[in-house]
Structures are given as structure tokens and as C-alpha cells.
Write a protein that holds these residues in place. Structure first.
Motif, short mmCIF file in Angstrom:
data_model
loop_
_atom_site.label_atom_id
_atom_site.label_comp_id
_atom_site.label_asym_id
_atom_site.label_seq_id
_atom_site.Cartn_x
_atom_site.Cartn_y
_atom_site.Cartn_z
N PHE A 229 0.83 -1.21 0.00
CA PHE A 229 0.00 0.00 0.00
C PHE A 229 0.86 1.26 0.00
O PHE A 229 0.51 2.27 -0.61
CB PHE A 229 -0.94 0.01 1.20
N THR A 230 2.01 1.21 0.68
CA THR A 230 2.93 2.35 0.66
C THR A 230 3.46 2.59 -0.74
O THR A 230 3.56 3.73 -1.20
CB THR A 230 4.09 2.11 1.64
N LEU A 231 3.79 1.51 -1.44
CA LEU A 231 4.28 1.64 -2.81
C LEU A 231 3.23 2.28 -3.71
O LEU A 231 3.54 3.17 -4.53
CB LEU A 231 4.66 0.27 -3.37
N LEU A 232 1.99 1.83 -3.58
CA LEU A 232 0.92 2.39 -4.41
C LEU A 232 0.73 3.88 -4.12
O LEU A 232 0.57 4.69 -5.04
CB LEU A 232 -0.39 1.63 -4.16
N ALA A 233 0.76 4.24 -2.84
CA ALA A 233 0.58 5.64 -2.47
C ALA A 233 1.72 6.51 -2.99
O ALA A 233 1.49 7.62 -3.50
CB ALA A 233 0.47 5.77 -0.95
N MET A 234 2.94 6.02 -2.88
CA MET A 234 4.10 6.79 -3.36
C MET A 234 4.08 6.94 -4.87
O MET A 234 4.38 8.01 -5.41
CB MET A 234 5.39 6.11 -2.91
N ALA A 235 3.70 5.87 -5.59
CA ALA A 235 3.64 5.94 -7.04
C ALA A 235 2.57 6.94 -7.49
O ALA A 235 2.79 7.73 -8.43
CB ALA A 235 3.37 4.56 -7.62
N GLU A 236 1.42 6.92 -6.84
CA GLU A 236 0.36 7.87 -7.18
C GLU A 236 0.79 9.30 -6.90
O GLU A 236 0.54 10.22 -7.68
CB GLU A 236 -0.91 7.53 -6.41
N ARG A 237 1.48 9.49 -5.78
CA ARG A 237 1.97 10.83 -5.42
C ARG A 237 2.99 11.33 -6.44
O ARG A 237 2.95 12.50 -6.86
CB ARG A 237 2.59 10.78 -4.02
N SER A 238 3.92 10.46 -6.85
CA SER A 238 4.91 10.86 -7.85
C SER A 238 4.26 11.18 -9.19
O SER A 238 4.63 12.16 -9.85
CB SER A 238 5.94 9.73 -8.03
N ALA A 239 3.28 10.36 -9.59
CA ALA A 239 2.59 10.62 -10.85
C ALA A 239 1.85 11.95 -10.81
O ALA A 239 1.88 12.73 -11.78
CB ALA A 239 1.62 9.47 -11.15
N ALA A 240 1.20 12.24 -9.69
CA ALA A 240 0.50 13.52 -9.56
C ALA A 240 1.48 14.69 -9.61
O ALA A 240 1.19 15.74 -10.21
CB ALA A 240 -0.28 13.55 -8.24
N HIS A 241 2.64 14.51 -9.03
CA HIS A 241 3.66 15.57 -9.07
C HIS A 241 4.15 15.81 -10.50
O HIS A 241 4.33 16.96 -10.91
CB HIS A 241 4.84 15.18 -8.16
N VAL A 242 4.38 14.73 -11.24
CA VAL A 242 4.82 14.87 -12.63
C VAL A 242 3.77 15.61 -13.45
O VAL A 242 4.08 16.53 -14.23
CB VAL A 242 5.12 13.48 -13.24
N LEU A 243 2.52 15.23 -13.30
CA LEU A 243 1.45 15.87 -14.07
C LEU A 243 1.27 17.33 -13.66
O LEU A 243 0.93 18.19 -14.50
CB LEU A 243 0.14 15.12 -13.88
N ASP A 244 1.48 17.64 -12.41
CA ASP A 244 1.37 19.01 -11.95
C ASP A 244 2.51 19.87 -12.47
O ASP A 244 2.33 21.03 -12.82
CB ASP A 244 1.34 19.04 -10.42
N ARG A 245 3.71 19.29 -12.54
CA ARG A 245 4.88 20.06 -12.97
C ARG A 245 4.95 20.17 -14.48
O ARG A 245 5.38 21.19 -15.02
CB ARG A 245 6.15 19.38 -12.43
N TRP A 246 4.54 19.09 -15.16
CA TRP A 246 4.58 19.08 -16.63
C TRP A 246 3.18 18.74 -17.14
O TRP A 246 2.94 17.63 -17.62
CB TRP A 246 5.61 18.06 -17.13
N PRO A 247 2.25 19.66 -17.10
CA PRO A 247 0.86 19.36 -17.49
C PRO A 247 0.72 18.94 -18.95
O PRO A 247 -0.26 18.29 -19.31
CB PRO A 247 0.12 20.66 -17.21
N GLU A 248 1.70 19.31 -19.80
CA GLU A 248 1.58 18.92 -21.21
C GLU A 248 1.64 17.41 -21.39
O GLU A 248 1.20 16.86 -22.41
CB GLU A 248 2.68 19.58 -22.04
N ILE A 249 2.17 16.67 -20.38
CA ILE A 249 2.23 15.23 -20.48
C ILE A 249 0.84 14.62 -20.57
O ILE A 249 0.59 13.64 -21.28
CB ILE A 249 3.01 14.63 -19.27
N SER A 250 -0.11 15.20 -19.84
CA SER A 250 -1.47 14.66 -19.81
C SER A 250 -2.32 15.17 -20.96
O SER A 250 -3.47 14.76 -21.08
CB SER A 250 -2.14 15.00 -18.47
N ALA A 251 -1.80 16.04 -21.78
CA ALA A 251 -2.60 16.62 -22.86
C ALA A 251 -2.86 15.57 -23.96
O ALA A 251 -2.06 14.70 -24.18
CB ALA A 251 -1.88 17.82 -23.46
#
Length: 251
Positions: A229-251
Motif C-alpha cells: 500500500f505504501t508503494l501504491l501511495a508513493m507511485a500515485e503521489r509521484s505521478a501527480a507531481h509529474v502531471l502538476d509540474r509538466w501538465p503537457e504530459i497529460s494533454a
């Protein structure tokens, strides 16, 4: 660690993200062990799921007489006759008719507890590159690992605790398995200091910020607990950070 250490070039002579020399360092395994008890009354050991149905978590200092470290008990695993956590694995010393007789009895009267003991981080436990290569000419990984004295002492304490619990519960017999290792972690640990870690708290390499690492390699410590569960939470947090920093990735 193998990929990063193999990614050498003029900018990264020791491997990508390895200016600190920490890539591959701090490999950890939970030291696991099983305690078994045979009871007169039926235990329905086959019922449930192949994971602990009763949990107990011991944090640092909770047991004043215990060696330092955290550990977790998981009790009441469902056991089938011969899968990886099965009844046959409770007595790997038995063969033939003796094993057959044991399984017939165990299928109705066996109980089990599994402990996971934290391994304290040690930079000498590591993943490094081997002189051997794969079919593409890339160096294979070489694992250097041992359980330290503290981990071994805590494991022995836990196994004794487990057998005392089995006897207190009324087991006619109790015994334990050998020390095993599981839940590998470390090797690309996170931290705020680039000199002492590989990635930042979001899993981004300090030296190569457009590379994000996920998984248990980020853990600087384990605590002796199931990491899923810790791994899942950390992966989701990292993914959210990437999308927040580089929003063009989700475009």
C-alpha cells in the motif's frame, strides 16, 4: 540500480544519478520467519485468504526487552496442501509417507503465524554491476547482502515470541521455519540531501530530474511491514507531481 549504473557517459561516469555513490546502496530485505502450531481441535486452516487475517505491528521501543527494530506479525494465513505457503512447506524435512501423514493431520489441526522483521539500512548491502554480461553485452547485477547482528537478534526474539503465543493458545506442538528474506527495498533511496540519497521525495533523480523512479527502491527504511500500500501511495503521489509540474504530459 542496474539500469542506472549501466547508464554511464561523460556526464555520469559512475552511472546516471550516482554522483553520491548511493545508487544500489542500502539494499534491505525483511527477515521473515514462520511459526507453526498443531492443535487438538480443528483449526480450519484452509479457510480465508493467503495473507495474514490477524495483524500485529510492533514499533520501536514497544518491547523494552526486544532488540531495536520494527516487526509485524501476520496470523491465520490460509494454507493449501502444497502451494508456496502450503502445509507441506511447514515441514520440508519430511518425505514420502511421513509427509503424507503430516498433511492429513495438518489439514485439520495446523495454525500459523508469519513475522516480518525490519532490516536496518546498511550501505554495504548493495546491488552492483557484475563482470558478467547478458546476451546484449550489458553487465548483469550482482547482489551483496547479509542480515546484520541486530536483525538476526530481533528475528530470534520474534520466533521465540511466536512459539510462546502458540503454546499459550494451547498448541500441542510448536516449531519454526528458517529465516527467509522478502520485500526487497532500497538501492535508489529518497532524501532531501543529494549527497546522501539518489532521488528527491517525489522519486525524481537529483542529477537527472526528468527521470522518476518508482517502487520499493525508494525506501530508506522498511519498518518491517508489508510495503504494497505504501508503494501504491508513493507511485500515485509521484505521478501527480509529474502531471502538476509538466501538465503537457497529460494533454
Amino acid at each position: 540500480p542496474r539500469i542506472l549504473l549501466s547508464s554511464r557517459g561523460p556526464r555520469w561516469p559512475a552511472g546516471a544519478g550516482n554522483r553520491s555513490g548511493m545508487v544500489g546502496r542500502g539494499l534491505m530485505l525483511d527477515a521473515s520467519g514462520a511459526v507453526f502450531g498443531m492443535f487438538a481441535e480443528p483449526t480450519e486452516v484452509h479457510m480465508g485468504v493467503s495473507a495474514g487475517q490477524l495483524m500485529h505491528r510492533a514499533v520501536y521501543g514497544e518491547r523494552r526487552d526486544a532488540p531495536f527494530g520494527g516487526y509485524q506479525w501476520q496470523a491465520g494465513w490460509a494454507m493449501k496442501p502444497n502451494d508456496v505457503f502450503g502445509m507441506a512447506m511447514a515441514r520440508p524435512d519430511l518425505f514420502g509417507q511421513a509427509l503424507h501423514d503430516f498433511i492429513r493431520r495438518a489439514s485439520r489441526h495446523l495454525a500459523n503465524m508469519v513475522v516480518m522483521v525490519e532490516q536496518l539500512a546498511d550501505p554495504d548491502n548493495r546491488i552492483e554491476l557484475s563482470s558478467r554480461t547478458d546476451r546484449f553485452g550489458m553487465p548483469l547485477a550482482r547482489v551483496v547482502h547479509r542480515f546484520g547482528d541486530e536483525t538476526q537478534a530481533l528475528w530470534r526474539y520474534c520466533i521465540d515470541e511466536g512459539q510462546r503465543i502458540m503454546r499459550a493458545a494451547g498448541a500441542e506442538e510448536s516449531w519454526s521455519g528458517r529465516m527467509n528474506g522478502g520485500h526487497p527495498a532500497g538501492g535508489t533511496i529518497i532524501g532531501s540531501d543529494p549527497a546522501r540519497s539518489v532521488a528527491d521525495p517525489f522519486g525524481r533523480l537529483h542529477e537527472v530530474p526528468n527521470v522518476v523512479v518508482a517502487g520499493s527502491g525508494l525506501h530508506p527504511a522498511t519498518g518491517g511491514a508489508s510495503p504494497t500500500f505504501t508503494l501504491l501511495a508513493m507511485a500515485e503521489r509521484s505521478a501527480a507531481h509529474v502531471l502538476d509540474r509538466w501538465p503537457e504530459i497529460s494533454a
